[in-house]
Design a protein around this motif. Structure first.
Motif, short mmCIF file in Angstrom:
data_model
loop_
_atom_site.label_atom_id
_atom_site.label_comp_id
_atom_site.label_asym_id
_atom_site.label_seq_id
_atom_site.Cartn_x
_atom_site.Cartn_y
_atom_site.Cartn_z
N UNK A 96 30.15 52.93 67.90
CA UNK A 96 31.47 52.66 68.50
C UNK A 96 31.65 53.48 69.76
N UNK A 97 31.38 54.77 69.68
CA UNK A 97 31.62 55.64 70.83
C UNK A 97 30.69 55.30 71.99
N UNK A 98 29.46 54.92 71.69
CA UNK A 98 28.54 54.54 72.77
C UNK A 98 29.04 53.28 73.48
N UNK A 99 29.52 52.30 72.71
CA UNK A 99 30.02 51.07 73.32
C UNK A 99 31.22 51.35 74.21
N UNK A 100 32.15 52.17 73.73
CA UNK A 100 33.34 52.49 74.53
C UNK A 100 32.97 53.29 75.78
N UNK A 101 32.06 54.21 75.65
CA UNK A 101 31.64 55.00 76.81
C UNK A 101 31.01 54.09 77.87
N UNK A 102 30.14 53.17 77.44
CA UNK A 102 29.52 52.27 78.40
C UNK A 102 30.54 51.36 79.07
N UNK A 103 31.53 50.90 78.29
CA UNK A 103 32.56 50.04 78.86
C UNK A 103 33.37 50.79 79.91
N UNK A 104 33.70 52.04 79.64
CA UNK A 104 34.47 52.84 80.59
C UNK A 104 33.63 53.15 81.84
N UNK A 105 32.34 53.43 81.63
CA UNK A 105 31.49 53.76 82.77
C UNK A 105 31.25 52.56 83.68
N UNK A 106 31.20 51.35 83.11
CA UNK A 106 30.93 50.16 83.90
C UNK A 106 32.19 49.44 84.36
N UNK B 87 42.20 56.59 64.51
CA UNK B 87 43.30 57.09 65.34
C UNK B 87 42.80 58.12 66.34
N UNK B 88 41.87 58.95 65.92
CA UNK B 88 41.30 59.95 66.82
C UNK B 88 40.62 59.27 68.01
N UNK B 89 39.82 58.23 67.72
CA UNK B 89 39.14 57.50 68.80
C UNK B 89 40.15 56.81 69.70
N UNK B 90 41.24 56.29 69.13
CA UNK B 90 42.28 55.64 69.94
C UNK B 90 42.89 56.63 70.92
N UNK B 91 43.15 57.85 70.49
CA UNK B 91 43.72 58.87 71.38
C UNK B 91 42.71 59.27 72.47
N UNK B 92 41.45 59.41 72.08
CA UNK B 92 40.43 59.76 73.09
C UNK B 92 40.31 58.63 74.11
N UNK B 93 40.37 57.38 73.66
CA UNK B 93 40.31 56.24 74.57
C UNK B 93 41.51 56.24 75.51
N UNK B 94 42.69 56.58 74.98
CA UNK B 94 43.88 56.66 75.84
C UNK B 94 43.71 57.74 76.90
N UNK B 95 43.16 58.89 76.51
CA UNK B 95 42.92 59.95 77.50
C UNK B 95 41.88 59.52 78.53
N UNK B 96 40.83 58.83 78.07
CA UNK B 96 39.79 58.37 79.00
C UNK B 96 40.36 57.39 80.02
N UNK B 97 41.33 56.56 79.61
CA UNK B 97 41.93 55.58 80.52
C UNK B 97 42.90 56.22 81.50
N UNK B 98 43.62 57.26 81.07
CA UNK B 98 44.68 57.85 81.91
C UNK B 98 44.32 59.20 82.51
N UNK B 99 43.11 59.69 82.25
CA UNK B 99 42.71 60.98 82.83
C UNK B 99 42.74 60.89 84.36
N UNK B 100 43.10 61.99 85.01
CA UNK B 100 43.15 62.02 86.47
C UNK B 100 41.79 61.72 87.09
N UNK B 101 40.71 61.98 86.35
CA UNK B 101 39.37 61.70 86.86
C UNK B 101 38.89 60.31 86.44
N UNK B 102 39.73 59.55 85.75
CA UNK B 102 39.29 58.30 85.14
C UNK B 102 39.67 57.06 85.89
N UNK B 103 39.45 55.93 85.19
CA UNK B 103 38.89 55.87 83.83
C UNK B 103 37.48 56.46 83.77
N UNK B 104 37.26 57.26 82.75
CA UNK B 104 36.01 58.00 82.62
C UNK B 104 35.61 58.09 81.15
#
Length: 552
Positions: free
Chosen positions: A24-34, A52-69
């Motif tokens: 799951x985490x690899x798929x989400x990371x690749x989606x964010x990177x591409x 829920x933990x992954x949902x929060x990390x995904x939310x941070x990855x989408x809204x991070x100042x360096x993101x989406x990352x």
């Protein structure tokens, strides 16, 4: 600062820290990177596996100042607000209390507005399956074509309750149960971070008790620390969590392997004195026998053995050598039935005792493959193959640790003389003709086809010659197997003897039998010489009582 439980304190903050969900985490990371980022995500799986933990990390990855990352920094204001749960643009709600149509309509109205400060407005709806049918229908259009800066992340433990119309509008990610070895490694990292002294065996038992849930494992560990403090002893785990002592499981499996019924009854007595739950013991014993089966079947270095600690393997290796795979499968079948029966048993203790004693008795069964082989030889009329005698009780299993591999004799084809082997401790030589005859009958007990003619025989000893007078219809049979009887005589007397076969005087003096009786005796003599009949007698321990001619 108030105490924070381990499950919250050690909640993963990046995708790399999520335990046991690499797919799951690899798929989400690749989606964010591409940049292939969907507008709706559905995370499903059992409790405590990281949804829920992954949902929060995904939310941070989408809204991070360096993101989406794929790697949120965790230091920017957006990441900190999402971690603390104070972000205005990331709303985390639960489906159980926000399941009406009106509340979904409010969500739709809010989605029309731009984010207050972040890149996306994100709704995390936990236990989304609790929404009503009307609420789902009200969400459909917005979920299919949301505003550009809106994302939905759903989490559920009951995937099958979601409508197909919702499923088809989401990217679906299924979270699996976390392997015990991954939970064990996570607990070890937590223990080192908290400076807790605890053995690997204790952590492994907590990991097994968690049944695939990282949150449950941390909650159990938290409970243990409240009881033990900074130094956790193995016995504390059993006392606090109600887990079965590992030594009891090893003692049970050793007693079954040794055929020690008394030890098993004493073990159940100890369980009762300890106040252990009999059904919980049955579940633990199932897992224990499964580990023995894996240790026996899986090659060294197999991933199936990764969850077993090295010291556990060393302790169970003698047991793996003592059991055959058939024994283990039969034992597991009994135990799984036992676990079900204990739910409704009026007397759980008696039910447990009967199941354990049944496992002991099954160890004495002839292997099925050998039995089939014997029956096939009997059906084809092939001569009997030499074989070893099945011992009445298995060899004991050493309880000391470390213990050498245990070898319990099993019935198996082996090169051996046609006469059955003598007992393990040789008996004293018999004196006199009657004593030699009685000893020969005892030695031939494993071959009823040889023992039957001796039971009505008369014996005389003249120097080194043993004269056997048998019934007339057995005389030919004994002569044909003279070598076997000569070997029996040698073992019975303790010295070589010559064998002389004759007809019993009483039988010779009898008047000529009636034709029907003569025919019956002739048929019995022919049947006794038949290899298939001899095999049947040896296989089932029987004797020829009567013979009937098969008329076409």
């Amino acid at each position: 600062m108030p105490y924070q439980v381990l499950a919250r304190k050690w909640r993963p903050k990046t995708f790399d820290e999520v335990v046991g969900q690499s797919t799951v985490t690899r798929t989400l990371r690749n989606a964010l990177a591409s940049g292939r980022i969907g507008h709706a995500f559905l995370l499903s799986g059992a409790r405590g596996v990281g949804k829920t933990t992954t949902a929060r990390i995904l939310a941070k990855a989408l809204n991070c100042e360096k993101g989406p990352t794929p790697d949120p920094c965790g230091d920017c204001s957006s990441c900190k607000e999402i971690t603390a749960g104070t972000s205005l643009d990331v709303q985390e709600i639960d489906g159980a209390t926000n399941n009406s149509v009106d509340q979904v309509r409010e969500l739709r109205e809010s989605a029309r507005y731009n984010p207050a400060s972040d890149r996306f407005r994100i709704w995390i709806i936990d236990e989304v399956h609790m929404l009503s049918t009307g609420a789902f229908n009200a969400l459909l259009k917005t979920l299919e074509e949301p505003p550009p800066r809106v994302k939905f992340i759903f989490a559920t433990t009951e995937y099958h309750k979601l409508p197909d119309t919702i499923l088809s509008r989401c990217q679906q990610y299924e979270f699996r149960m976390i392997p015990a070895r991954d939970i064990h490694a996570h607990l070890r990292a937590v223990a080192e971070g908290e400076k807790i002294k605890v053995s690997d065996e204790a952590l492994a038992r907590i990991a097994r008790a968690a049944e695939g849930s990282a949150r449950d494992a941390l909650s159990l560990f938290d409970q243990v620390l409240s009881f033990s403090g900074e130094q956790v002893r193995d016995e504390d785990i059993s006392a606090l969590l109600g887990l079965i002592d590992r030594e009891l499981l090893l003692s049970a499996s050793r007693s079954v392997a040794a055929g020690d019924a008394l030890a098993l009854l004493e073990l159940v007595e100890r369980l009762s004195d300890y106040g252990a739950d009999h059904r919980n013991f049955a579940r633990e014993l199932i897992l224990h026998f499964r580990e023995i089966l894996l240790l026996k079947a899986a090659p060294e270095g197999s991933a199936l053995l990764a969850a077993l600690l090295p010291e556990e393997r060393e302790r169970m290796q003698p047991l793996a050598a003592a059991y055959s795979e058939e024994d283990l499968l039969r034992s597991l079948d009994v135990l799984t039935r036992l676990e079900t029966d204990l739910r409704w048993a009026q007397d759980p203790r008696v039910t447990l005792e009967l199941a354990l004693l049944k496992m002991v008795q099954m160890r004495r069964l002839v292997p099925f493959a050998e039995l089939v082989d014997r029956v096939e030889r009997l059906a084809t009329g092939a001569p009997a193959a030499a074989r070893a005698v099945v011992p009445s009780a298995p060899a004991p299993v050493p309880a000391a640790r470390p213990a050498p591999p245990v070898s319990i004799p099993r019935a198996a084809p082996a090169a051996a003389p046609s006469v059955p082997p003598a007992a393990s401790s040789p008996a004293a030589p018999a004196d006199g003709a009657a004593g030699i005859l009685a000893a020969m009958i005892g030695l031939a007990a494993a071959r009823p086809s040889l023992a039957q003619p001796l039971r009505g025989a008369e014996a005389r000893l003249d120097g080194d010659t043993l004269a056997l007078d048998v019934a007339a219809h057995f005389a030919t049979l004994v002569s044909e197997h003279a070598d076997d009887y000569r070997e029996l005589a040698r073992k019975a007397a303790g010295r070589p003897l010559k064998l002389q076969v004759g007809v019993a005087p009483a039988a010779a003096a009898e008047a000529a039998p009636a034709p029907a009786e003569a025919k019956r005796r002739r048929l019995m003599e022919e049947a006794a010489r038949e290899p298939a009949v001899q095999e049947a007698l040896d296989l089932f321990g029987g004797k020829v009582v009567d013979v009937r001619e098969n008329k076409p």
